[in-house]
Design a protein around this motif. Sequence first.
Motif, PDB file in Angstrom:
ATOM      1  N   UNK A 137     -24.960   9.886  13.523  1.00 34.57           N
ATOM      2  CA  UNK A 137     -25.056   9.223  14.824  1.00 34.57           C
ATOM      3  C   UNK A 137     -25.993   9.940  15.771  1.00 34.57           C
ATOM      4  N   UNK A 138     -25.954  11.276  15.762  1.00 33.26           N
ATOM      5  CA  UNK A 138     -26.848  12.041  16.631  1.00 33.26           C
ATOM      6  C   UNK A 138     -28.271  12.015  16.110  1.00 33.26           C
ATOM      7  N   UNK A 139     -28.449  11.924  14.789  1.00 36.79           N
ATOM      8  CA  UNK A 139     -29.785  11.923  14.201  1.00 36.79           C
ATOM      9  C   UNK A 139     -30.457  10.566  14.280  1.00 36.79           C
ATOM     10  N   UNK A 140     -29.677   9.502  14.436  1.00 39.89           N
ATOM     11  CA  UNK A 140     -30.220   8.140  14.540  1.00 39.89           C
ATOM     12  C   UNK A 140     -29.674   7.480  15.806  1.00 39.89           C
ATOM     13  N   UNK A 141     -29.990   8.002  16.969  1.00 36.02           N
ATOM     14  CA  UNK A 141     -29.379   7.524  18.215  1.00 36.02           C
ATOM     15  C   UNK A 141     -29.921   6.165  18.651  1.00 36.02           C
ATOM     16  N   UNK A 142     -29.094   5.440  19.380  1.00 33.78           N
ATOM     17  CA  UNK A 142     -29.521   4.148  19.919  1.00 33.78           C
ATOM     18  C   UNK A 142     -30.610   4.318  20.967  1.00 33.78           C
ATOM     19  N   UNK A 143     -30.626   5.491  21.634  1.00 36.65           N
ATOM     20  CA  UNK A 143     -31.626   5.739  22.668  1.00 36.65           C
ATOM     21  C   UNK A 143     -33.041   5.629  22.118  1.00 36.65           C
ATOM     22  N   UNK A 144     -33.221   5.984  20.850  1.00 40.22           N
ATOM     23  CA  UNK A 144     -34.529   5.894  20.192  1.00 40.22           C
ATOM     24  C   UNK A 144     -34.604   4.684  19.255  1.00 40.22           C
ATOM     25  N   UNK A 145     -33.738   3.720  19.458  1.00 39.49           N
ATOM     26  CA  UNK A 145     -33.781   2.520  18.636  1.00 39.49           C
ATOM     27  C   UNK A 145     -33.383   2.756  17.194  1.00 39.49           C
TER      28      UNK A 145
END
Length: 419
Positions: free
Chosen positions: A151-159
């Motif tokens: 989750x931290x490596x693929x955050x929603x903030x960066x799509x």
Amino acid sequence: MADTRPVDVPSPAGTPRSVGIVWGLLILNTLGSAGAKTIIPLPRSLIQMATMGALVAAFALALAANLRLRMRASAYVFLLTLLLVPSVISSANLESGFGALFRCARLSLFVGTLWLLSRWWPGGLTFVRHHIRVYFAVLGTVAAGLVISPGAALPDLYGGRLVGALWPLTPPQIGQYAAVIIGLTVLLALDRRTDKASATLVIVPSLVLLALTHTRTATLGLFIGLALAICSLLLTSAAARRFFTWTVLTVVVAAVGFASALQAWFLRGQSQENFSNLTGRAKVWDALLAAPRTAGEQAFGMGLGDKSYAGLPIDNSWLAVYQEQGLIGVGLVAAIILVLGGVALLRPPSLQRACAIFLISYCAIASYTEAGLGDASPYLLHLALAASLLAAPAEADPLSAPATLRRRIPRWARDREVT
């Protein structure tokens, strides 16, 4: 038939292990301190202390390894030294704050370290292997973060794009590192300078990480740069010809069979309008070019900053240099690319030349949507590696040559002081 492939050309003075450590510290310094949120929050001041400390340590180690200050003539490092002039002149006005002077000092240490390392630039592959190892280790931290906390490596903030969860790395950074070591490893494998198992161990995970970043610039830079590099080997390498043929066929099949999937990956869910203005970059570029400037600001720029305009990232090396170092800086950066490219074209076909062409091409392509050619950055390290590959082999140094070589040198030559 005897093997006539060129072998690595070692430096006559030998390459101390500390040189590899210096190169790794330079890479650490250029990782940056801004990026995604990490699993364990790291204060930006602590990261900046680590990166700047790495640069100071790199300079000190390089100086300790080269106490006699023996340096090689290098047009690349000379042009970087000239780039310091508009940087200091514009930063002295303090329009960008005291941080501009700090960045000038950082760039000076960076260039000084490259001058000290130039002694070991014989055109061999030593620095290529250092480059691959260190950046592969950096990508290892990215992969570890992905495993520990997806989750931290693929955050929603960066799509949902891959970021550094252990060290604050952005998707473009990860994509750049992955693309560069993939290209260099492919070229080493084609020339049989590394075995297939080692090449696969580097290429496959790096390709996965590159795909997860959805970084279009790095992907295009990889394929175009690698195509140009392999083309430079077609006349002398049967392996390069086979690889080029199979790659073209694979690309054609993929383009036909997976066109919709490739288009979706390339667009990253963006609208055609957003894609056409390069995710908002074009608006920043237009505003930067339309801003009023004095003659001095046009010539020397506004001083080294954080590569932003009105609080928004510039994301273009040429406009960032124009903003910070003016037209003089733009001319010097253009001279760097043209000189390295011209020297690469004049060199006879070889693996070193192919690697240099790949690095120069990649940096030239990435310069359109990424900043970094005017300040201490991974792009300047890539170009420094290209310069080392294009350097002519040095003559033997009888004072510091290995013992096996010194035995072949007459006693009078060993005892004589070499200046």
